[in-house]
Design an enzyme around this catalytic site. Structure first.
Site, PDB file in Angstrom:
ATOM      1  N   GLY A  58      -7.400 -35.580 -53.735  1.00  0.00           N
ATOM      2  CA  GLY A  58      -7.054 -34.429 -54.580  1.00  0.00           C
ATOM      3  C   GLY A  58      -8.171 -33.397 -54.658  1.00  0.00           C
ATOM      4  O   GLY A  58      -8.250 -32.620 -55.612  1.00  0.00           O
ATOM      5  N   THR A 104      -8.769 -30.610 -53.347  1.00  0.00           N
ATOM      6  CA  THR A 104      -8.477 -29.170 -53.407  1.00  0.00           C
ATOM      7  C   THR A 104      -7.551 -28.825 -54.574  1.00  0.00           C
ATOM      8  O   THR A 104      -7.097 -27.690 -54.694  1.00  0.00           O
ATOM      9  CB  THR A 104      -7.824 -28.673 -52.092  1.00  0.00           C
ATOM     10  N   GLY A 105      -7.268 -29.802 -55.417  1.00  0.00           N
ATOM     11  CA  GLY A 105      -6.387 -29.561 -56.565  1.00  0.00           C
ATOM     12  C   GLY A 105      -7.112 -28.819 -57.670  1.00  0.00           C
ATOM     13  O   GLY A 105      -8.277 -28.424 -57.520  1.00  0.00           O
ATOM     14  N   ILE A 122      -8.352 -29.654 -60.796  1.00  0.00           N
ATOM     15  CA  ILE A 122      -9.647 -30.187 -61.269  1.00  0.00           C
ATOM     16  C   ILE A 122     -10.437 -30.775 -60.099  1.00  0.00           C
ATOM     17  O   ILE A 122     -11.683 -30.762 -60.129  1.00  0.00           O
ATOM     18  CB  ILE A 122      -9.462 -31.201 -62.432  1.00  0.00           C
ATOM     19  N   GLY A 123      -9.729 -31.244 -59.077  1.00  0.00           N
ATOM     20  CA  GLY A 123     -10.428 -31.810 -57.908  1.00  0.00           C
ATOM     21  C   GLY A 123     -11.366 -30.802 -57.258  1.00  0.00           C
ATOM     22  O   GLY A 123     -12.433 -31.166 -56.748  1.00  0.00           O
ATOM     23  N   LYS A 150      -1.066 -43.286 -66.630  1.00  0.00           N
ATOM     24  CA  LYS A 150      -2.504 -43.604 -66.613  1.00  0.00           C
ATOM     25  C   LYS A 150      -2.783 -44.970 -67.248  1.00  0.00           C
ATOM     26  O   LYS A 150      -3.681 -45.685 -66.819  1.00  0.00           O
ATOM     27  CB  LYS A 150      -3.297 -42.494 -67.324  1.00  0.00           C
ATOM     28  N   ARG A 201      -4.792 -48.067 -65.513  1.00  0.00           N
ATOM     29  CA  ARG A 201      -5.908 -48.794 -66.131  1.00  0.00           C
ATOM     30  C   ARG A 201      -5.628 -50.292 -66.173  1.00  0.00           C
ATOM     31  O   ARG A 201      -6.499 -51.117 -65.903  1.00  0.00           O
ATOM     32  CB  ARG A 201      -6.151 -48.296 -67.564  1.00  0.00           C
TER      33      ARG A 201
HETATM   34  N1  NAP Z   1      -7.728 -32.074 -69.493  1.00  0.00           N
HETATM   35  C1  NAP Z   1      -6.780 -31.218 -69.185  1.00  0.00           C
HETATM   36  O1  NAP Z   1      -6.572 -30.208 -69.919  1.00  0.00           O
HETATM   37  C2  NAP Z   1      -5.974 -31.416 -67.951  1.00  0.00           C
HETATM   38  C3  NAP Z   1      -5.156 -30.397 -67.476  1.00  0.00           C
HETATM   39  C4  NAP Z   1      -4.475 -30.599 -66.275  1.00  0.00           C
HETATM   40  C5  NAP Z   1      -4.604 -31.798 -65.603  1.00  0.00           C
HETATM   41  N2  NAP Z   1      -5.397 -32.804 -66.103  1.00  0.00           N
HETATM   42  C6  NAP Z   1      -5.539 -34.082 -65.382  1.00  0.00           C
HETATM   43  O2  NAP Z   1      -6.315 -33.861 -64.216  1.00  0.00           O
HETATM   44  C7  NAP Z   1      -5.860 -34.723 -63.171  1.00  0.00           C
HETATM   45  C8  NAP Z   1      -5.585 -33.904 -61.916  1.00  0.00           C
HETATM   46  O3  NAP Z   1      -4.596 -32.949 -62.206  1.00  0.00           O
HETATM   47  P1  NAP Z   1      -4.547 -31.535 -61.463  1.00  0.00           P
HETATM   48  O4  NAP Z   1      -3.681 -30.669 -62.294  1.00  0.00           O
HETATM   49  O5  NAP Z   1      -5.926 -31.118 -61.133  1.00  0.00           O
HETATM   50  O6  NAP Z   1      -3.791 -31.956 -60.155  1.00  0.00           O
HETATM   51  P2  NAP Z   1      -3.009 -31.024 -59.093  1.00  0.00           P
HETATM   52  O7  NAP Z   1      -3.823 -29.808 -58.836  1.00  0.00           O
HETATM   53  O8  NAP Z   1      -1.607 -30.874 -59.518  1.00  0.00           O
HETATM   54  O9  NAP Z   1      -2.983 -31.987 -57.822  1.00  0.00           O
HETATM   55  C9  NAP Z   1      -4.166 -32.503 -57.272  1.00  0.00           C
HETATM   56  C10 NAP Z   1      -3.887 -33.047 -55.896  1.00  0.00           C
HETATM   57  O10 NAP Z   1      -3.079 -34.206 -55.921  1.00  0.00           O
HETATM   58  C11 NAP Z   1      -2.596 -34.399 -54.579  1.00  0.00           C
HETATM   59  N3  NAP Z   1      -1.225 -34.931 -54.530  1.00  0.00           N
HETATM   60  C12 NAP Z   1      -0.730 -35.693 -53.554  1.00  0.00           C
HETATM   61  N4  NAP Z   1       0.521 -36.042 -53.788  1.00  0.00           N
HETATM   62  C13 NAP Z   1       0.859 -35.472 -54.936  1.00  0.00           C
HETATM   63  C14 NAP Z   1       2.032 -35.461 -55.707  1.00  0.00           C
HETATM   64  N5  NAP Z   1       3.121 -36.138 -55.364  1.00  0.00           N
HETATM   65  N6  NAP Z   1       2.040 -34.730 -56.845  1.00  0.00           N
HETATM   66  C15 NAP Z   1       0.942 -34.057 -57.242  1.00  0.00           C
HETATM   67  N7  NAP Z   1      -0.224 -34.057 -56.538  1.00  0.00           N
HETATM   68  C16 NAP Z   1      -0.254 -34.751 -55.416  1.00  0.00           C
HETATM   69  C17 NAP Z   1      -2.693 -33.078 -53.873  1.00  0.00           C
HETATM   70  O11 NAP Z   1      -3.710 -33.282 -52.917  1.00  0.00           O
HETATM   71  P3  NAP Z   1      -3.562 -32.878 -51.380  1.00  0.00           P
HETATM   72  O12 NAP Z   1      -3.447 -31.391 -51.365  1.00  0.00           O
HETATM   73  O13 NAP Z   1      -4.822 -33.363 -50.801  1.00  0.00           O
HETATM   74  O14 NAP Z   1      -2.346 -33.555 -50.866  1.00  0.00           O
HETATM   75  C18 NAP Z   1      -3.147 -32.117 -54.972  1.00  0.00           C
HETATM   76  O15 NAP Z   1      -4.027 -31.137 -54.516  1.00  0.00           O
HETATM   77  C19 NAP Z   1      -4.648 -35.459 -63.710  1.00  0.00           C
HETATM   78  O16 NAP Z   1      -5.035 -36.743 -64.110  1.00  0.00           O
HETATM   79  C20 NAP Z   1      -4.216 -34.636 -64.913  1.00  0.00           C
HETATM   80  O17 NAP Z   1      -3.588 -35.388 -65.909  1.00  0.00           O
HETATM   81  C21 NAP Z   1      -6.097 -32.618 -67.243  1.00  0.00           C
END
Ligand code: NAP
Length: 313
Positions: A14, A16-17, A19-20, A137, A141
């Site tokens: 992840g 390039t996502g 938070i990633g 999650k 865990r």
């Molecule tokens: N604290 C907060 O306010 C907050 C807010 C949002 C999210 N979060 C948490 O942060 C974490 C990451 O979330 P994010 O929003 O950063 O993630 P995101 O941008 O939606 O996705 C991250 C990566 O997951 C991979 N992926 C592969 N299969 C997927 C699928 N079926 N569905 C979704 N993603 C897939 C993709 O990687 P590839 O491009 O490499 O395939 C994508 O770039 C999660 O645990 C979320 O709960 C926290």
């Protein structure tokens, strides 16, 4: 696992996502501390912003491995020589981590796994177990902590629990009454004006993951409850007002906890549920864990609001 363990060869899911990208940026800023940093990702479309991000990472000495998280062979191959896995997979891919953990435990090389958390404390109190957004999650865990094969392998874990991202908390991202700050219109909806909430900027989330990697002696097998700062919706509004000319914003509404609980019954929207949990105090701790991982420097409320205004004006 021996306490002398230091992560040297990392694999990020992840990367390039949302938070990633921040987590990867922080880790890559410390490139020389690791022998190898690799990211495992699905192939990007040519010319996409994801392709550009991956090119940037390659130029900084990061190995980019293309594959599918659903392909066991590709994942096992990617794990060769890797000792630490950082997952930042998105919400809809949380349960896909269970087979990734199984493969990590069987790999023989992976010793440490950071599942995708970076959010609300899913074990804050007894009622946390029943919250809908926590279910995936919690299963991850439980698998890390209780699966006999995983435990037998000695695979360690760390959960980086940040509470809401300040950058996202400020935005209107769900129903209007669930709150937000609109810089252009100088308009805000506050959920419980005086209730304290701890926030972490996305930049700091990346820095906390790097800090945890630098401190395995305290981070292994723990949920690290960290944050950038603690504030209230009222203080955030005052900061926005101060940084946008000083005059009070005239379009300001308030939503009570009673109302947000009603709203949750009406809509069951994930943003409403999370904002209710945050307004109830679900991000507050007697003591946060920043000092367990070297107390990395964090953004202030002022800095995060300034950044938000820059991005959203
Ligand atoms: N604290 C907060 O306010 C907050 C807010 C949002 C999210 N979060 C948490 O942060 C974490 C990451 O979330 P994010 O929003 O950063 O993630 P995101 O941008 O939606 O996705 C991250 C990566 O997951 C991979 N992926 C592969 N299969 C997927 C699928 N079926 N569905 C979704 N993603 C897939 C993709 O990687 P590839 O491009 O490499 O395939 C994508 O770039 C999660 O645990 C979320 O709960 C926290």
């Amino acid at each position: 696992m021996a306490v002398a363990f230091k992560p040297r060869n990392l694999l990020i899911f992840g990367a390039t996502g949302a938070i990633g990208s921040f987590i990867t940026r922080s880790i890559v800023s410390a490139r020389s501390e690791f022998e190898r940093i690799a990211v495992f990702t699905s192939p990007p479309a040519a010319g996409s912003s994801k392709a550009a991000k991956l090119d940037e990472l390659k130029a900084k000495g990061v190995d980019v491995i293309y594959g599918s998280i659903e392909n066991e062979k590709e994942v096992s191959e990617a794990y060769k020589g890797i000792d630490t896995v950082v997952s930042a997979l998105g919400r809809t891919a949380i349960l896909h981590q269970i087979p990734l953990i199984k493969l990590a435990a069987a790999s023989g090389s992976v010793k440490w796994f950071f599942p995708s958390e970076y959010g609300t404390d899913i074990k804050y109190n007894e009622s946390s177990a029943h919250e809908k957004p926590h279910q995936g999650k919690l299963k991850v865990r439980a698998y890390l902590e209780e699966d006999p094969e995983v435990r037998c392998s000695g695979l360690a874990y760390t959960y980086v629990v940040t509470g809401p991202y300040a950058d996202m908390y400020y935005a209107f991202s769900g129903p209007e009454e669930a709150g937000g700050f609109d810089v252009k219109a100088k308009r805000a909806v506050l959920v419980e004006r005086n209730n304290r909430v701890s926030l972490t900027t996305m930049k700091d989330t990346g820095d906390f993951v790097l800090a945890a990697l630098r401190h395995p002696e305290t981070a292994l097998n723990k949920a690290l409850r960290v944050n950038s700062f603690t504030t209230t919706p009222g203080e955030i509004l005052a900061e926005f007002e101060g940084q946008t000319g000083g005059a009070p914003w005239t379009d300001v509404k308030e939503t009570s906890l009673t109302r947000i609980r009603e709203l949750e019954k009406e809509s069951d929207h994930v943003v409403v549920i999370l904002r209710r949990i945050w307004a109830e105090g679900g991000t507050l701790y007697e003591k946060r864990d920043n000092d367990l991982i070297g107390n990395p420097q964090t953004d202030t409320l002022q800095e995060s609001v300034a950044e938000y205004i820059r991005e959203n004006s």
